[in-house]
Design a protein around this motif. Structure first.
Motif, mmCIF file in Angstrom:
data_model
loop_
_atom_site.group_PDB
_atom_site.id
_atom_site.type_symbol
_atom_site.label_atom_id
_atom_site.label_comp_id
_atom_site.label_asym_id
_atom_site.label_seq_id
_atom_site.Cartn_x
_atom_site.Cartn_y
_atom_site.Cartn_z
ATOM 1 N N ARG A 253 0.818 -1.202 0.000
ATOM 2 C CA ARG A 253 0.000 0.000 0.000
ATOM 3 C C ARG A 253 0.859 1.263 0.000
ATOM 4 N NH1 ARG A 253 -2.337 -0.819 4.418
ATOM 5 N NH2 ARG A 253 -1.612 0.914 5.714
ATOM 6 N N LYS A 254 2.019 1.193 0.659
ATOM 7 C CA LYS A 254 2.893 2.350 0.808
ATOM 8 C C LYS A 254 4.006 2.399 -0.235
ATOM 9 C CE LYS A 254 1.446 4.304 4.743
ATOM 10 N NZ LYS A 254 1.193 5.748 4.914
ATOM 11 N N PHE A 255 4.107 1.356 -1.080
ATOM 12 C CA PHE A 255 5.273 1.197 -1.950
ATOM 13 C C PHE A 255 5.512 2.419 -2.832
ATOM 14 C CE2 PHE A 255 7.557 -0.191 -5.701
ATOM 15 C CZ PHE A 255 8.585 -0.938 -5.162
ATOM 16 N N ASP A 256 4.505 2.840 -3.580
ATOM 17 C CA ASP A 256 4.680 3.970 -4.500
ATOM 18 C C ASP A 256 5.049 5.248 -3.753
ATOM 19 O OD1 ASP A 256 4.106 2.334 -6.608
ATOM 20 O OD2 ASP A 256 1.992 2.897 -6.719
ATOM 21 N N GLU A 257 4.451 5.431 -2.580
ATOM 22 C CA GLU A 257 4.741 6.610 -1.767
ATOM 23 C C GLU A 257 6.186 6.597 -1.280
ATOM 24 O OE1 GLU A 257 2.804 8.818 2.159
ATOM 25 O OE2 GLU A 257 1.800 7.101 1.241
ATOM 26 N N ILE A 258 6.669 5.416 -0.892
ATOM 27 C CA ILE A 258 8.059 5.281 -0.423
ATOM 28 C C ILE A 258 9.035 5.606 -1.544
ATOM 29 C CG2 ILE A 258 9.805 3.598 0.322
ATOM 30 C CD1 ILE A 258 7.555 2.184 1.901
ATOM 31 N N VAL A 259 8.773 5.047 -2.731
ATOM 32 C CA VAL A 259 9.671 5.254 -3.875
ATOM 33 C C VAL A 259 9.693 6.724 -4.276
ATOM 34 C CG1 VAL A 259 10.068 4.706 -6.305
ATOM 35 C CG2 VAL A 259 9.393 2.902 -4.708
ATOM 36 N N ALA A 260 8.509 7.351 -4.306
ATOM 37 C CA ALA A 260 8.441 8.762 -4.673
ATOM 38 C C ALA A 260 9.164 9.640 -3.656
ATOM 39 C CB ALA A 260 6.979 9.193 -4.789
ATOM 40 N N PHE A 261 9.038 9.294 -2.385
ATOM 41 C CA PHE A 261 9.688 10.070 -1.335
ATOM 42 C C PHE A 261 11.206 9.958 -1.440
ATOM 43 C CE2 PHE A 261 11.273 11.028 2.890
ATOM 44 C CZ PHE A 261 10.442 12.060 3.326
ATOM 45 N N ALA A 262 11.709 8.746 -1.734
ATOM 46 C CA ALA A 262 13.160 8.507 -1.798
ATOM 47 C C ALA A 262 13.777 9.032 -3.093
ATOM 48 C CB ALA A 262 13.455 7.022 -1.668
ATOM 49 N N GLU A 263 12.948 9.259 -4.134
ATOM 50 C CA GLU A 263 13.415 9.777 -5.416
ATOM 51 C C GLU A 263 14.441 8.847 -6.069
ATOM 52 O OE1 GLU A 263 14.911 13.635 -4.545
ATOM 53 O OE2 GLU A 263 13.026 14.373 -3.713
ATOM 54 N N VAL A 264 14.134 7.548 -6.078
ATOM 55 C CA VAL A 264 15.054 6.568 -6.676
ATOM 56 C C VAL A 264 14.339 5.699 -7.721
ATOM 57 C CG1 VAL A 264 16.603 6.449 -4.687
ATOM 58 C CG2 VAL A 264 14.626 4.927 -4.788
ATOM 59 N N GLU A 265 13.275 6.248 -8.355
ATOM 60 C CA GLU A 265 12.488 5.448 -9.297
ATOM 61 C C GLU A 265 13.361 4.820 -10.392
ATOM 62 O OE1 GLU A 265 9.751 8.970 -8.156
ATOM 63 O OE2 GLU A 265 11.893 8.564 -8.415
ATOM 64 N N LYS A 266 14.286 5.595 -10.928
ATOM 65 C CA LYS A 266 15.109 5.133 -12.043
ATOM 66 C C LYS A 266 15.997 3.946 -11.658
ATOM 67 C CE LYS A 266 16.915 8.384 -14.529
ATOM 68 N NZ LYS A 266 17.829 9.470 -15.004
ATOM 69 N N PHE A 267 16.358 3.855 -10.385
ATOM 70 C CA PHE A 267 17.321 2.829 -9.939
ATOM 71 C C PHE A 267 16.665 1.773 -9.060
ATOM 72 C CE2 PHE A 267 19.291 7.027 -10.273
ATOM 73 C CZ PHE A 267 20.216 6.789 -11.280
ATOM 74 N N LEU A 268 15.335 1.662 -9.160
ATOM 75 C CA LEU A 268 14.600 0.778 -8.253
ATOM 76 C C LEU A 268 14.998 -0.683 -8.406
ATOM 77 C CD1 LEU A 268 12.451 1.019 -6.083
ATOM 78 C CD2 LEU A 268 10.706 0.694 -7.838
ATOM 79 N N ASP A 269 15.349 -1.103 -9.623
ATOM 80 C CA ASP A 269 15.707 -2.507 -9.860
ATOM 81 C C ASP A 269 17.214 -2.705 -9.995
ATOM 82 O OD1 ASP A 269 13.035 -3.643 -9.903
ATOM 83 O OD2 ASP A 269 12.749 -2.452 -11.720
ATOM 84 N N THR A 270 17.963 -1.776 -9.412
ATOM 85 C CA THR A 270 19.425 -1.863 -9.358
ATOM 86 C C THR A 270 19.848 -2.294 -7.956
ATOM 87 O OG1 THR A 270 19.637 -0.070 -10.966
ATOM 88 C CG2 THR A 270 21.581 -0.569 -9.617
ATOM 89 N N PRO A 271 20.815 -3.215 -7.809
ATOM 90 C CA PRO A 271 21.296 -3.586 -6.466
ATOM 91 C C PRO A 271 21.771 -2.353 -5.705
ATOM 92 C CG PRO A 271 22.149 -5.106 -8.111
ATOM 93 C CD PRO A 271 21.480 -3.996 -8.869
#
Length: 418
Positions: free
Chosen positions: A148-166
């Motif tokens: 439920r919080k996933f998209d909000e967490i990613v947007a807050f951290a500003e790391v969308e481009k590197f989400l699937d990078t180790p």
């Protein structure tokens, strides 16, 4: 029905540490052998008695917490401050059940979560996406909560481009941003926060502070440890002050911060021998009149700088930053001296009307060779002084204190509108 969610009663935490004796004398081989045998014998006895094994010649017991008592109501946001080693982090570790108290007890009602060390539980080989789920689970979130919080967490951290990078390939800033974002989106009833608002760049720190403000306004119970007095002042209404493991102050945040700042040993008002980046120009001392170390409201302030130069100095700019008790820079008196002659000089910087409200202040000193910049000296906390309540009849000035900044008088007019 009592609404107390945290109660600490006679709380104590004791650690045993060891010290290696060093007497500086010549050590023979027989001394080494005898010391080794002695240490082995002591360790064997400690092991047989169930005591911790200490490396070193001497053992010392340190009270990280000593007879701490307090209560926290549901929905309260409480700050915890103190110098390094005062017991702040130890208290949060006891409350979050990371470590057991040596004495006393803690009663907690409600689901509790801790933001003690951001990034704890992150696996470098896993991607950012995978670590969100892993770290969220470690911090007590269910899988449904994380989704439920996933998209909000990613947007807050500003790391969308590197989400699937180790995450091992993340910069340190990206790493802590993602870690803080996961921790900050917890939804516990009680949240323990330990100095995590200093992660990331300035923009992210501002966003983190705003997020903590949102958490506080949602009515959750928060205990917040920080050395940032401004953050404590803005986020909390009540504050605990620890010193040497003991609770010395439990008061409103403004009163607690003021008392804490007052308890810190004052900076010398006769500091000497400041070096500058110019080899033939130095500051012998900077002083404030010793007979007027406590100034009444809006009384003239005079700072004397004792300077020495082996040559004439052209275009000398001197700036004095006035810092209040919560660390905010609220005023910078600045002077420009077209030409300072060689030899010893006393430069007096005088403030006839400063309008500083009562409180404790520190002074930072900066110098440059022209108005365009070219700074060659900067030092923080070269002086400290107090503005007292002497001569103030206005209760507004005495009650607000550090919240006022600089209290400037203003003119006004009234026009009747028909």
């Amino acid at each position: 029905m009592s609404d107390i969610v945290i109660r600490a009663e006679n709380l104590g935490k004791k650690y045993t540490i060891g010290h290696q004796a060093e007497n500086g004398r010549y050590v023979a081989l027989r001394d080494v052998l005898m010391q080794t045998a002695r240490n082995l014998w002591h360790k064997t006895k400690d092991l047989a008695r169930g005591k911790p094994i200490i490396i070193g010649d001497e053992m010392e017991e340190v009270l990280a917490l000593n007879d701490v008592n307090f209560e926290v109501q549901r929905g309260e946001v409480v700050g915890i401050i103190g110098r390094n080693g005062a017991g702040n982090s130890t208290l949060l570790k006891v409350l979050s059940r990371i470590t057991e108290p040596s004495a006393g007890r803690v009663t907690i009602k409600g689901r509790i979560a801790s933001l003690l060390e951001v990034g704890t539980g992150f696996h470098p080989e896993l991607t950012g996406r995978e670590n969100i789920y892993l770290n969220g689970a470690i911090l007590g979130m269910t899988r449904q909560e994380i989704k439920r919080k996933f998209d909000e967490i990613v947007a807050f951290a500003e790391v969308e481009k590197f989400l699937d990078t180790p995450v091992k390939r993340y910069s340190s800033g990206m790493y802590v941003r993602l870690a803080f974002a996961v921790a900050a989106h917890l939804e516990p009833e009680i949240l323990l926060v330990d100095e995590v608002l200093s992660v990331g760049d300035a923009a992210f720190q501002k966003k983190s502070l705003s997020k903590m403000g949102d958490v506080a306004r949602e009515g959750r119970t928060v205990l917040f440890v920080s050395h940032n007095m401004g953050a404590i002042q803005s986020l909390t209404k009540r504050c605990l002050v620890l010193n040497n493991g003991g609770l010395i102050i439990d008061n409103t945040s403004s009163n607690a911060i003021e008392a804490y700042m007052k308890s810190i040993p004052s900076v010398s008002n006769d500091s000497r021998n400041f070096k500058t980046e110019i080899s033939d120009f130095y500051i012998k001392s900077i002083k404030i009149d010793k007979e007027q170390l406590e100034y009444g409201f809006n009384k003239p302030l005079k700072f004397d700088l004792y300077l020495s130069s082996e040559r004439d100095i052209e275009g000398l700019m001197i700036g004095l930053q006035i810092i209040n008790s919560i660390g905010a820079r609220i005023m910078t008196p600045r002077i420009v001296i077209p030409r300072l002659g060689s030899g010893d000089s006393i430069v007096s910087v005088i403030l006839k009307n400063h309008y500083l409200p009562p409180g404790y202040y520190a002074v930072n000193l900066g110098m440059s060779l022209s108005e365009a910049g070219n700074g060659f000296f900067y030092k923080t906390s070269v002086l400290s002084f107090e503005i007292s309540e002497i001569g103030i009849e206005d209760p507004f000035l005495t009650s607000r204190r550090d919240k006022l900044g600089v209290c400037l008088p203003a003119k006004y007019n009234i026009r009747n509108i028909k």
